[in-house]
Design an enzyme around this catalytic site. Sequence first.
Site, PDB file in Angstrom:
ATOM      1  N   ARG A   1      -6.338 -10.627  -1.856  1.00 36.15           N
ATOM      2  CA  ARG A   1      -5.473 -10.777  -0.668  1.00 36.15           C
ATOM      3  C   ARG A   1      -4.487 -11.929  -0.809  1.00 36.15           C
ATOM      4  O   ARG A   1      -4.172 -12.593   0.171  1.00 36.15           O
ATOM      5  CB  ARG A   1      -6.306 -10.980   0.602  1.00 36.15           C
TER       6      ARG A   1
ATOM      7  N   ARG B   1      -1.535 -12.398   5.118  1.00 34.95           N
ATOM      8  CA  ARG B   1      -1.053 -13.049   6.337  1.00 34.95           C
ATOM      9  C   ARG B   1      -1.190 -14.570   6.363  1.00 34.95           C
ATOM     10  O   ARG B   1      -0.667 -15.211   7.257  1.00 34.95           O
ATOM     11  CB  ARG B   1      -1.768 -12.446   7.555  1.00 34.95           C
TER      12      ARG B   1
ATOM     13  N   ARG C   1       6.659  -9.008   7.511  1.00 37.82           N
ATOM     14  CA  ARG C   1       5.961  -7.843   8.068  1.00 37.82           C
ATOM     15  C   ARG C   1       6.186  -7.688   9.580  1.00 37.82           C
ATOM     16  O   ARG C   1       5.875  -6.633  10.139  1.00 37.82           O
ATOM     17  CB  ARG C   1       4.445  -7.980   7.811  1.00 37.82           C
TER      18      ARG C   1
ATOM     19  N   ASP D   1      -2.773  -0.546   0.036  1.00 36.09           N
ATOM     20  CA  ASP D   1      -4.077  -0.589   0.701  1.00 36.09           C
ATOM     21  C   ASP D   1      -4.962   0.508   0.138  1.00 36.09           C
ATOM     22  O   ASP D   1      -4.459   1.525  -0.347  1.00 36.09           O
ATOM     23  CB  ASP D   1      -3.936  -0.422   2.216  1.00 36.09           C
TER      24      ASP D   1
ATOM     25  N   TYR E   1     -15.188   4.659   5.295  1.00 35.09           N
ATOM     26  CA  TYR E   1     -14.078   4.551   6.257  1.00 35.09           C
ATOM     27  C   TYR E   1     -13.763   5.912   6.883  1.00 35.09           C
ATOM     28  O   TYR E   1     -13.484   6.005   8.082  1.00 35.09           O
ATOM     29  CB  TYR E   1     -12.805   4.025   5.576  1.00 35.09           C
TER      30      TYR E   1
HETATM   31  C1  1CP Z   1      -5.933  -5.161  -2.520  1.00 38.95           C
HETATM   32  C2  1CP Z   1      -5.466  -4.994  -1.084  1.00 38.95           C
HETATM   33  C3  1CP Z   1      -6.210  -4.333  -0.078  1.00 38.95           C
HETATM   34  N1  1CP Z   1      -5.481  -4.390   1.085  1.00 38.95           N
HETATM   35  C4  1CP Z   1      -4.311  -5.090   0.872  1.00 38.95           C
HETATM   36  C5  1CP Z   1      -4.258  -5.440  -0.494  1.00 38.95           C
HETATM   37  C6  1CP Z   1      -3.017  -6.061  -1.084  1.00 38.95           C
HETATM   38  C7  1CP Z   1      -2.976  -6.862  -2.225  1.00 38.95           C
HETATM   39  C8  1CP Z   1      -3.606  -8.242  -2.150  1.00 38.95           C
HETATM   40  O1  1CP Z   1      -4.840  -8.315  -2.280  1.00 38.95           O
HETATM   41  O2  1CP Z   1      -2.875  -9.213  -2.049  1.00 38.95           O
HETATM   42  C9  1CP Z   1      -3.265  -5.376   1.849  1.00 38.95           C
HETATM   43  C10 1CP Z   1      -3.656  -5.498   3.274  1.00 38.95           C
HETATM   44  N2  1CP Z   1      -4.406  -4.606   3.991  1.00 38.95           N
HETATM   45  C11 1CP Z   1      -4.512  -5.040   5.296  1.00 38.95           C
HETATM   46  C12 1CP Z   1      -3.801  -6.255   5.436  1.00 38.95           C
HETATM   47  C13 1CP Z   1      -3.621  -7.060   6.712  1.00 38.95           C
HETATM   48  C14 1CP Z   1      -2.777  -6.368   7.723  1.00 38.95           C
HETATM   49  C15 1CP Z   1      -1.314  -6.709   7.774  1.00 38.95           C
HETATM   50  O3  1CP Z   1      -0.733  -7.358   6.943  1.00 38.95           O
HETATM   51  O4  1CP Z   1      -0.667  -6.292   8.765  1.00 38.95           O
HETATM   52  C16 1CP Z   1      -3.261  -6.552   4.177  1.00 38.95           C
HETATM   53  C17 1CP Z   1      -2.399  -7.706   3.785  1.00 38.95           C
HETATM   54  C18 1CP Z   1      -5.200  -4.322   6.366  1.00 38.95           C
HETATM   55  C19 1CP Z   1      -6.611  -3.961   6.083  1.00 38.95           C
HETATM   56  N3  1CP Z   1      -7.021  -3.017   5.166  1.00 38.95           N
HETATM   57  C20 1CP Z   1      -8.380  -2.966   5.138  1.00 38.95           C
HETATM   58  C21 1CP Z   1      -8.890  -3.931   6.044  1.00 38.95           C
HETATM   59  C22 1CP Z   1     -10.363  -4.227   6.283  1.00 38.95           C
HETATM   60  C23 1CP Z   1     -10.828  -3.716   7.601  1.00 38.95           C
HETATM   61  C24 1CP Z   1     -12.329  -3.714   7.794  1.00 38.95           C
HETATM   62  O5  1CP Z   1     -13.014  -2.906   7.168  1.00 38.95           O
HETATM   63  O6  1CP Z   1     -12.798  -4.513   8.591  1.00 38.95           O
HETATM   64  C25 1CP Z   1      -7.786  -4.532   6.672  1.00 38.95           C
HETATM   65  C26 1CP Z   1      -7.787  -5.570   7.745  1.00 38.95           C
HETATM   66  C27 1CP Z   1      -9.136  -2.089   4.231  1.00 38.95           C
HETATM   67  C28 1CP Z   1      -9.128  -2.634   2.859  1.00 38.95           C
HETATM   68  N4  1CP Z   1      -7.998  -2.822   2.061  1.00 38.95           N
HETATM   69  C29 1CP Z   1      -8.354  -3.345   0.847  1.00 38.95           C
HETATM   70  C30 1CP Z   1      -9.762  -3.431   0.830  1.00 38.95           C
HETATM   71  C31 1CP Z   1     -10.553  -3.858  -0.378  1.00 38.95           C
HETATM   72  C32 1CP Z   1     -10.677  -5.326  -0.468  1.00 38.95           C
HETATM   73  C33 1CP Z   1     -11.581  -5.942   0.562  1.00 38.95           C
HETATM   74  O7  1CP Z   1     -12.793  -5.705   0.487  1.00 38.95           O
HETATM   75  O8  1CP Z   1     -11.050  -6.644   1.437  1.00 38.95           O
HETATM   76  C34 1CP Z   1     -10.249  -3.017   2.069  1.00 38.95           C
HETATM   77  C35 1CP Z   1     -11.690  -2.953   2.525  1.00 38.95           C
HETATM   78  C36 1CP Z   1      -7.484  -3.651  -0.306  1.00 38.95           C
END
Ligand code: 1CP
Length: 369
Positions: free
Chosen positions: A38, A42, A51, A87, A165
């Site tokens: 990540r 944010r 964003r 994502d 999911y």
């Molecule tokens: C690798 C990656 C992911 N998401 C994002 C990236 C971008 C690249 C990076 O890591 O910088 C952007 C990425 N994805 C998201 C965000 C935040 C939202 C935004 O910017 O508006 C960002 C920067 C949104 C997101 N997407 C997801 C969640 C988790 C929700 C939950 O189960 O509680 C969330 C909050 C699902 C998700 N997405 C991802 C995972 C695997 C990693 C982990 O275990 O965290 C998972 C589970 C993978």
Amino acid sequence: MEKNDHILPKDFPELKNDTFLRAARGEEVEHVPVWCMRQAGRYLPEFREFRAGKDFFQTCRSPEDCCELTLQPLRRFPFDAAIIFSDILVVPQALGMDVQMLAGKGPTFPEPLKEPDDLQRLRKKVDVASELGYVFRAITLTRHKLEGKVPLIGFSGAPWTLMSYMIEGGGSTTHSKAKRWLYRHPEASHVLLKRLTDIIVEYLVGQVKAGAQALQVFESHAGCLGPVEFKEFALPYLKDIACRVKDGLKEEGLDNIPMVVFAKDGHYALEDLSQSHYEVVGLDWTIDPRAARNRTGGKVSLQGNMDPCALYATKECISEIVKSMVEAFGTRGYIANLGHGLYPDMDPESVGAFVEAVHAHSRRLLNHK
Ligand SMILES: Cc1c2[nH]c(c1CCC(=O)O)Cc1[nH]c(c(CCC(=O)O)c1C)Cc1[nH]c(c(CCC(=O)O)c1C)Cc1[nH]c(c(CCC(=O)O)c1C)C2
């Protein structure tokens, strides 16, 4: 035609810093490479600004936006790798499911899978190149714009994590709806896991064709399974993905690339993961580095695993924690990272202190050898 559609996955700039790739292969390095899960996120004010007011998945579908967000953290910190902004939930979307990112709630599926009959709602045949071509275009563009600074990592969610999911309809603490399928509908579960695996394999090979130089597979929901369920419903698919991606690359005439498996809270599976055909095993912070080295027997490189919350400590404290971590893992076959992703309230300066500490302590250790 979009403005960067003419950019092709060839004639990429020469890679200047291959430390991450060398560490993944267990080769000699001058410093321990470091990146953060990540890192495009944010916690960066420029990320929040970019964003603002935009739909999350709309952003994921714009190669230009993904490229910008991938590059942002590299302008601030000397990370040794970039990870493409995207994502894991774009794969369920490719299967025809509606997924929305709701502010304050995270990913939400308005119509999750409830019973095995719902599998009929999924697309029978997924044309990966057309459904996920926007990710490939983002990778190609970003690889060019990175100018060879560091390697670009592509990624996918693992089958079990995506299945959970698709059934839960969003984040969950117990994953009980998805686990209900494993116990009540094991055959339908395997049908779904197999379908996801087939798409993930094609998706990951496509990412490498587009320019990804390493791949990470996120099994973020390993922790809600026990060892028996993991062996039946997660591990075989993780192995299948590694083997088939490698075969696929060979068939396409592409070089092998390092693959990382990150099974969060899957400490019970460490031995198995180290023999699942991935070059690197990612670790969360619940695993002791020396124990991890012993249990994986030098067969793989390791990635991780500082508690992300340690970034709330002072810079001096972060440096001490990193020092112990690097000493415990050793400098060979090691990629420093956090044990999970950065949180939005983290201070970018602390991330900088983390990166600097990894480089400084590892350089010192390597110079004294
Ligand atoms: C690798 C990656 C992911 N998401 C994002 C990236 C971008 C690249 C990076 O890591 O910088 C952007 C990425 N994805 C998201 C965000 C935040 C939202 C935004 O910017 O508006 C960002 C920067 C949104 C997101 N997407 C997801 C969640 C988790 C929700 C939950 O189960 O509680 C969330 C909050 C699902 C998700 N997405 C991802 C995972 C695997 C990693 C982990 O275990 O965290 C998972 C589970 C993978």
